[in-house]
Scaffold this motif. Structure first.
Motif, PDB file in Angstrom:
ATOM      1  N   MET A  31       0.857  -1.159  -0.142  1.00 13.13           N
ATOM      2  CA  MET A  31       0.181   0.160   0.012  1.00 13.13           C
ATOM      3  C   MET A  31       1.056   1.134   0.227  1.00 13.13           C
ATOM      4  O   MET A  31       2.057   1.283   0.408  1.00 13.13           O
ATOM      5  CB  MET A  31      -0.769   0.021   0.968  1.00 13.13           C
ATOM      6  CG  MET A  31      -1.656   1.228   1.304  1.00 13.13           C
ATOM      7  SD  MET A  31      -2.899   2.072   2.531  1.00 13.13           S
ATOM      8  CE  MET A  31      -3.763  -0.018   2.980  1.00 13.13           C
ATOM      9  N   LEU A  32       0.412   2.422  -0.890  1.00 13.51           N
ATOM     10  CA  LEU A  32       1.322   2.884  -0.848  1.00 13.51           C
ATOM     11  C   LEU A  32       0.219   4.285   0.262  1.00 13.51           C
ATOM     12  O   LEU A  32      -0.538   4.723  -0.440  1.00 13.51           O
ATOM     13  CB  LEU A  32       1.375   4.031  -2.072  1.00 13.51           C
ATOM     14  CG  LEU A  32       1.850   5.271  -2.900  1.00 13.51           C
ATOM     15  CD1 LEU A  32       3.762   4.955  -2.223  1.00 13.51           C
ATOM     16  CD2 LEU A  32       2.648   5.135  -4.108  1.00 13.51           C
ATOM     17  N   LEU A  33       1.178   4.993   1.064  1.00  9.42           N
ATOM     18  CA  LEU A  33       0.384   6.031   1.374  1.00  9.42           C
ATOM     19  C   LEU A  33       1.139   7.285   1.588  1.00  9.42           C
ATOM     20  O   LEU A  33       2.078   7.937   1.100  1.00  9.42           O
ATOM     21  CB  LEU A  33       0.806   5.859   3.195  1.00  9.42           C
ATOM     22  CG  LEU A  33       0.245   4.643   3.855  1.00  9.42           C
ATOM     23  CD1 LEU A  33       0.405   4.913   5.347  1.00  9.42           C
ATOM     24  CD2 LEU A  33      -1.418   5.015   3.631  1.00  9.42           C
ATOM     25  N   ILE A  34       0.303   8.380   1.331  1.00  9.50           N
ATOM     26  CA  ILE A  34       0.498   9.797   0.705  1.00  9.50           C
ATOM     27  C   ILE A  34       0.174  10.113   1.557  1.00  9.50           C
ATOM     28  O   ILE A  34      -1.259  10.816   1.536  1.00  9.50           O
ATOM     29  CB  ILE A  34       0.512  10.153  -0.822  1.00  9.50           C
ATOM     30  CG1 ILE A  34       0.274   8.642  -2.045  1.00  9.50           C
ATOM     31  CG2 ILE A  34       0.153  11.668  -1.341  1.00  9.50           C
ATOM     32  CD1 ILE A  34      -0.818   8.660  -2.942  1.00  9.50           C
ATOM     33  N   TYR A  35       1.304  11.976   2.450  1.00  5.86           N
ATOM     34  CA  TYR A  35       0.840  13.286   2.237  1.00  5.86           C
ATOM     35  C   TYR A  35       1.509  14.566   2.284  1.00  5.86           C
ATOM     36  O   TYR A  35       2.426  14.083   1.877  1.00  5.86           O
ATOM     37  CB  TYR A  35       1.348  12.706   3.813  1.00  5.86           C
ATOM     38  CG  TYR A  35       0.830  13.694   4.949  1.00  5.86           C
ATOM     39  CD1 TYR A  35      -0.798  14.139   5.232  1.00  5.86           C
ATOM     40  CD2 TYR A  35       2.023  14.856   5.461  1.00  5.86           C
ATOM     41  CE1 TYR A  35      -1.012  15.367   5.999  1.00  5.86           C
ATOM     42  CE2 TYR A  35       1.680  15.837   6.256  1.00  5.86           C
ATOM     43  CZ  TYR A  35      -0.118  16.267   6.866  1.00  5.86           C
ATOM     44  OH  TYR A  35      -0.063  17.261   7.275  1.00  5.86           O
ATOM     45  N   ASN A  36       0.913  14.797   1.771  1.00  6.07           N
ATOM     46  CA  ASN A  36       1.330  16.028   1.423  1.00  6.07           C
ATOM     47  C   ASN A  36       2.222  15.694  -0.421  1.00  6.07           C
ATOM     48  O   ASN A  36       0.988  14.895  -1.609  1.00  6.07           O
ATOM     49  CB  ASN A  36       2.506  16.968   1.938  1.00  6.07           C
ATOM     50  CG  ASN A  36       0.795  17.880   2.531  1.00  6.07           C
ATOM     51  OD1 ASN A  36       0.282  17.705   2.577  1.00  6.07           O
ATOM     52  ND2 ASN A  36       1.894  18.419   3.853  1.00  6.07           N
ATOM     53  N   ASP A  37       3.765  15.854  -0.268  1.00  2.47           N
ATOM     54  CA  ASP A  37       4.023  14.949  -1.437  1.00  2.47           C
ATOM     55  C   ASP A  37       5.370  14.367  -0.748  1.00  2.47           C
ATOM     56  O   ASP A  37       5.888  14.003  -2.168  1.00  2.47           O
ATOM     57  CB  ASP A  37       4.940  16.191  -2.104  1.00  2.47           C
ATOM     58  CG  ASP A  37       4.598  17.858  -2.557  1.00  2.47           C
ATOM     59  OD1 ASP A  37       3.445  17.378  -3.189  1.00  2.47           O
ATOM     60  OD2 ASP A  37       4.289  19.126  -2.499  1.00  2.47           O
ATOM     61  N   VAL A  38       4.928  13.505  -0.321  1.00  2.00           N
ATOM     62  CA  VAL A  38       5.066  13.095   0.390  1.00  2.00           C
ATOM     63  C   VAL A  38       4.487  11.435   0.319  1.00  2.00           C
ATOM     64  O   VAL A  38       3.612  11.659   0.640  1.00  2.00           O
ATOM     65  CB  VAL A  38       5.937  12.591   1.774  1.00  2.00           C
ATOM     66  CG1 VAL A  38       6.713  11.954   2.865  1.00  2.00           C
ATOM     67  CG2 VAL A  38       7.099  14.140   2.012  1.00  2.00           C
ATOM     68  N   SER A  39       5.152  10.306  -0.320  1.00  2.00           N
ATOM     69  CA  SER A  39       4.880   8.888  -0.237  1.00  2.00           C
ATOM     70  C   SER A  39       5.499   7.853   0.866  1.00  2.00           C
ATOM     71  O   SER A  39       7.142   7.762   0.466  1.00  2.00           O
ATOM     72  CB  SER A  39       4.462   8.695  -2.075  1.00  2.00           C
ATOM     73  OG  SER A  39       5.266   8.301  -2.594  1.00  2.00           O
ATOM     74  N   LEU A  40       5.371   6.545   1.136  1.00  2.00           N
ATOM     75  CA  LEU A  40       5.708   5.634   1.588  1.00  2.00           C
ATOM     76  C   LEU A  40       5.052   4.534   1.115  1.00  2.00           C
ATOM     77  O   LEU A  40       4.199   4.074   1.164  1.00  2.00           O
ATOM     78  CB  LEU A  40       5.198   5.464   3.195  1.00  2.00           C
ATOM     79  CG  LEU A  40       6.290   4.709   3.458  1.00  2.00           C
ATOM     80  CD1 LEU A  40       7.913   4.827   3.728  1.00  2.00           C
ATOM     81  CD2 LEU A  40       6.119   5.514   5.317  1.00  2.00           C
ATOM     82  N   THR A  54       3.787   0.385   2.447  1.00  2.00           N
ATOM     83  CA  THR A  54       4.438   0.092   3.622  1.00  2.00           C
ATOM     84  C   THR A  54       2.921  -1.308   3.693  1.00  2.00           C
ATOM     85  O   THR A  54       2.086  -1.077   2.577  1.00  2.00           O
ATOM     86  CB  THR A  54       3.828   0.907   4.729  1.00  2.00           C
ATOM     87  OG1 THR A  54       4.172   0.030   6.277  1.00  2.00           O
ATOM     88  CG2 THR A  54       2.439   1.619   4.450  1.00  2.00           C
ATOM     89  N   GLY A  55       3.463  -1.974   3.826  1.00  2.00           N
ATOM     90  CA  GLY A  55       2.769  -2.960   4.647  1.00  2.00           C
ATOM     91  C   GLY A  55       2.199  -2.622   5.734  1.00  2.00           C
ATOM     92  O   GLY A  55       1.851  -2.226   5.771  1.00  2.00           O
ATOM     93  N   GLY A  56       0.168  -3.399   5.660  1.00  2.00           N
ATOM     94  CA  GLY A  56      -0.907  -3.214   7.156  1.00  2.00           C
ATOM     95  C   GLY A  56      -1.529  -4.608   7.549  1.00  2.00           C
ATOM     96  O   GLY A  56      -1.167  -5.656   6.370  1.00  2.00           O
ATOM     97  N   LEU A  57      -2.237  -4.307   8.252  1.00  2.00           N
ATOM     98  CA  LEU A  57      -2.633  -5.490   8.766  1.00  2.00           C
ATOM     99  C   LEU A  57      -4.136  -5.766   8.707  1.00  2.00           C
ATOM    100  O   LEU A  57      -4.561  -4.428   9.691  1.00  2.00           O
ATOM    101  CB  LEU A  57      -2.475  -6.103  10.003  1.00  2.00           C
ATOM    102  CG  LEU A  57      -0.964  -6.778  10.194  1.00  2.00           C
ATOM    103  CD1 LEU A  57      -0.814  -7.154  12.318  1.00  2.00           C
ATOM    104  CD2 LEU A  57      -0.301  -7.237   9.583  1.00  2.00           C
ATOM    105  N   LEU A  58      -4.657  -6.300   8.121  1.00  2.00           N
ATOM    106  CA  LEU A  58      -6.204  -6.059   7.703  1.00  2.00           C
ATOM    107  C   LEU A  58      -7.088  -6.877   9.422  1.00  2.00           C
ATOM    108  O   LEU A  58      -6.587  -7.538   9.824  1.00  2.00           O
ATOM    109  CB  LEU A  58      -7.106  -7.218   6.514  1.00  2.00           C
ATOM    110  CG  LEU A  58      -6.601  -6.712   5.365  1.00  2.00           C
ATOM    111  CD1 LEU A  58      -7.672  -7.541   5.089  1.00  2.00           C
ATOM    112  CD2 LEU A  58      -7.532  -5.549   5.088  1.00  2.00           C
ATOM    113  N   ASP A  59      -7.859  -5.462  10.307  1.00  2.00           N
ATOM    114  CA  ASP A  59      -8.065  -6.111  11.401  1.00  2.00           C
ATOM    115  C   ASP A  59      -9.931  -6.097  11.579  1.00  2.00           C
ATOM    116  O   ASP A  59      -9.828  -4.702  12.144  1.00  2.00           O
ATOM    117  CB  ASP A  59      -7.523  -4.823  12.420  1.00  2.00           C
ATOM    118  CG  ASP A  59      -7.829  -6.019  14.341  1.00  2.00           C
ATOM    119  OD1 ASP A  59      -8.828  -6.461  14.388  1.00  2.00           O
ATOM    120  OD2 ASP A  59      -6.290  -5.565  14.683  1.00  2.00           O
TER     121      ASP A  59
END
Length: 118
Positions: free
Chosen positions: A1-10, A12-17
């Motif tokens: 999954m790509l997370l984006i805030y303003n001009d920064v992207s990361l 990362t993985g996540g857990l479905l909970d």
């Protein structure tokens, strides 16, 4: 999954909970995205193992491979060394998730609005 805030992207993985009321963003991931703790003032009360930690509401764009980006709301916690959690508000509102336990797989699809007449 790509997370984006303003001009920064990361990426990362996540857990479905399915038991998590909200999406939870670990503190270190928020910092990597350029979030500033002092600039966010919407407090979020977490429960369970995270109840002891302060959390603030943040809004991010997220893109899962194969889907258009969506807006996700997170409780950004000060807890360290926890996974990113995808919960009922609002990951499970944006996506339909089907679990196939016997096959050890799950399927994700964009949520479609469904109307039921009674």
């Amino acid at each position: 999954m790509l997370l984006i805030y303003n001009d920064v992207s990361l990426n990362t993985g996540g857990l479905l909970d399915t038991g998590a009321s909200v999406n939870v963003l670990p503190h270190e991931i928020g910092l990597e995205l350029g979030l500033n703790w002092d600039e966010h003032n919407t407090e979020v009360i977490l429960t369970g193992n995270l109840a002891q930690f302060q959390a603030k509401g943040v809004i991010l764009s997220a893109q899962i491979e194969g889907f258009d980006s969506v807006t996700l709301v997170f409780a950004w916690t000060q807890a360290q060394n926890i996974p990113l959690l995808l919960g009922r508000v609002n990951f499970f509102q944006a996506f339909d998730v089907c679990f196939y336990g016997s096959q050890l797989i799950f399927e994700v699809a964009l949520s479609s609005t469904k109307f039921k007449l009674q």
